[in-house]
Design an enzyme around this catalytic site. Structure first.
Site, PDB file in Angstrom:
ATOM      1  N   ARG A  76      -6.993  -8.336  -3.779  1.00 54.44           N
ATOM      2  CA  ARG A  76      -6.946  -6.971  -4.322  1.00 54.44           C
ATOM      3  C   ARG A  76      -7.839  -6.008  -3.771  1.00 54.44           C
ATOM      4  O   ARG A  76      -8.909  -6.050  -3.859  1.00 54.44           O
ATOM      5  CB  ARG A  76      -7.156  -7.102  -5.852  1.00 54.44           C
ATOM      6  CG  ARG A  76      -7.272  -6.073  -6.482  1.00 54.44           C
ATOM      7  CD  ARG A  76      -5.732  -5.204  -6.748  1.00 54.44           C
ATOM      8  NE  ARG A  76      -5.004  -6.427  -7.856  1.00 54.44           N
ATOM      9  CZ  ARG A  76      -3.765  -6.079  -7.663  1.00 54.44           C
ATOM     10  NH1 ARG A  76      -3.087  -5.241  -6.871  1.00 54.44           N
ATOM     11  NH2 ARG A  76      -2.849  -7.171  -8.403  1.00 54.44           N
ATOM     12  N   HIS A 172      -0.436  -1.210   2.468  1.00 53.38           N
ATOM     13  CA  HIS A 172      -0.810  -0.980   1.063  1.00 53.38           C
ATOM     14  C   HIS A 172      -2.026  -0.486   0.916  1.00 53.38           C
ATOM     15  O   HIS A 172      -2.884  -1.207  -0.106  1.00 53.38           O
ATOM     16  CB  HIS A 172      -0.283  -2.424   0.175  1.00 53.38           C
ATOM     17  CG  HIS A 172      -0.306  -1.925  -1.368  1.00 53.38           C
ATOM     18  ND1 HIS A 172      -1.140  -1.625  -1.992  1.00 53.38           N
ATOM     19  CD2 HIS A 172       0.927  -2.204  -1.991  1.00 53.38           C
ATOM     20  CE1 HIS A 172      -0.833  -1.366  -3.441  1.00 53.38           C
ATOM     21  NE2 HIS A 172       0.604  -1.701  -3.605  1.00 53.38           N
ATOM     22  N   GLU A 275      -0.078   4.631   0.412  1.00 55.18           N
ATOM     23  CA  GLU A 275       0.412   3.463   1.274  1.00 55.18           C
ATOM     24  C   GLU A 275       1.422   3.963   2.312  1.00 55.18           C
ATOM     25  O   GLU A 275       2.239   4.936   1.887  1.00 55.18           O
ATOM     26  CB  GLU A 275       0.964   2.638   0.311  1.00 55.18           C
ATOM     27  CG  GLU A 275       0.318   2.067  -0.734  1.00 55.18           C
ATOM     28  CD  GLU A 275       0.942   1.616  -1.935  1.00 55.18           C
ATOM     29  OE1 GLU A 275       0.541   1.630  -3.073  1.00 55.18           O
ATOM     30  OE2 GLU A 275       1.964   0.872  -1.710  1.00 55.18           O
TER      31      GLU A 275
HETATM   32  O1  TA6 Z   1       2.558   0.050  -4.477  1.00 51.28           O
HETATM   33  C1  TA6 Z   1       2.563   0.148  -5.724  1.00 51.28           C
HETATM   34  C2  TA6 Z   1       2.884  -1.113  -6.541  1.00 51.28           C
HETATM   35  O2  TA6 Z   1       4.256  -1.359  -6.166  1.00 51.28           O
HETATM   36  C3  TA6 Z   1       2.752  -0.844  -8.071  1.00 51.28           C
HETATM   37  O3  TA6 Z   1       3.887  -0.918  -8.741  1.00 51.28           O
HETATM   38  C4  TA6 Z   1       1.919  -2.166  -8.307  1.00 51.28           C
HETATM   39  O4  TA6 Z   1       2.706  -3.407  -8.687  1.00 51.28           O
HETATM   40  C5  TA6 Z   1       1.110  -2.297  -7.007  1.00 51.28           C
HETATM   41  O5  TA6 Z   1       1.990  -2.024  -6.229  1.00 51.28           O
HETATM   42  C6  TA6 Z   1       0.339  -3.669  -6.835  1.00 51.28           C
HETATM   43  O6  TA6 Z   1       1.279  -4.721  -6.712  1.00 51.28           O
HETATM   44  P1  TA6 Z   1       0.633  -6.152  -6.894  1.00 51.28           P
HETATM   45  O7  TA6 Z   1       1.881  -7.161  -6.438  1.00 51.28           O
HETATM   46  O8  TA6 Z   1      -0.373  -6.307  -5.773  1.00 51.28           O
HETATM   47  O9  TA6 Z   1      -0.205  -6.393  -8.284  1.00 51.28           O
END
Ligand code: TA6
Length: 304
Positions: A76, A172, A275
């Site tokens: 994360r 991301h 992102e």
């Molecule tokens: O990029 C945004 C997103 O797609 C959100 O919808 C949220 O789910 C985030 O990514 C984080 O995703 P993760 O699978 O890392 O919890």
């Protein structure tokens, strides 16, 4: 320890005063990359940039204090690599969100000092039996992380099979901010977006993006750079990109933050994701032998 030992990695790829492999959090193998202008840390797990800090400045990338560093799990914060699909799998929600390469251990393929003095690390991963069960296409994926006073991250996908395939994905990136109320994102004014918080309704961005609630937006058909302006730290973060027609902005806010085990309840006040993506209509089709590179260049400096 996966493919090779730390000792072997350092023998083959370490660069004096510039690049060294170490055992990092959770025992994951990391590379510490240095340059007179800045430093970065990259995990082989997920081909994942964990940290970037230009010298004399605050860290640019955000990493949750509750991040997990576990084999097979996503990390994360930093820059997770989403590929070969962005968010949910297009037809099978049981498959992992954001694809499978962010939980794969990548291989070191090169480490070098470039002519301009910057330090570059290249990692790669490819299809294997497990990936073919999730996504039946042969591929080669490489990430090049180049460190100077800026961070350049290039993700190159190659179709190594005999049939064309479609893929999507994202760098991301999670950024540190002083507070949402101090933060504006520039570069998306008048751009259409899909609002994931409002049933994917299509909307038009009016002026700068501000973060004052749960935000999950997919900005469409945009190739321009973004700037995160933070009046609290009097800092601007410039995010330029190539190979991308989609920008995603995300902050989970209160409820979603509390619902995530690897995210501190109050940490939504300290981060925003901007992102660099290929998502939704911006799907990349690769013919056999063809490649595509998604790249972000991240710089930070004072606002004046
Ligand atoms: O990029 C945004 C997103 O797609 C959100 O919808 C949220 O789910 C985030 O990514 C984080 O995703 P993760 O699978 O890392 O919890």
């Amino acid at each position: 320890m996966n493919q090779t030992t730390l000792e072997e990695l350092n023998q083959k790829f370490a660069i004096r005063d510039r690049l060294l492999f170490k055992a990092g959090p959770g025992g994951l193998t990391i590379a510490e990359i240095r340059h007179p202008g800045g430093e970065a840390t990259v995990a082989l797990h997920g081909g994942h940039v964990l940290a970037f800090r230009p010298h004399g400045q605050q860290p640019v990338l955000w990493l949750s204090r509750q991040a997990r560093f576990e084999t097979g799990g996503p990390i994360r914060g930093g820059i997770p690599v989403c590929w070969p699909w962005f968010a949910d799998h297009p037809s099978d929600k049981a498959k992992p969100a954001h694809g499978f390469v962010r939980t794969t251990v990548w291989t070191v393929s090169a480490a070098e000092t470039l002519a301009d003095g910057s330090t570059r690390l290249k990692l790669s991963t490819a299809d294997r039996e497990e990936t073919m069960k999730l996504w039946p296409h042969p591929f080669q994926l490489a990430i090049a992380v180049t460190v100077s006073d800026a961070l350049r991250v290039g993700l190159t996908a190659t179709n190594t099979g005999s049939e064309p395939f479609d893929c999507s994905g994202a760098l991301h990136s999670y950024f540190n901010i002083s507070a949402p109320a101090n933060t504006r994102i520039k570069g998306l004014a008048e751009v259409a977006y899909l609002d994931k918080v409002d049933r994917m309704r299509r909307k038009l961005q009016d002026g700068d993006v501000s973060i004052d609630g749960e935000t999950d937006r997919i900005y469409l058909d945009t190739t321009g750079a973004c700037v995160i302006e933070d009046i609290g730290w009097q800092r601007r973060i410039d995010i330029a990109k190539t190979g991308s027609r989609t920008t995603v902005v995300w902050n989970p806010w209160v409820d979603k933050a509390a619902a995530m085990k690897d995210f501190g309840d109050d940490e939504y006040q300290t981060m925003v994701c901007v992102e660099t993506a290929n998502a939704h209509p911006d799907v990349v089709r690769l013919a056999p032998g063809e490649s595509h590179t998604l790249e972000a260049v991240i710089r930070s400096g004072s606002m004046d």
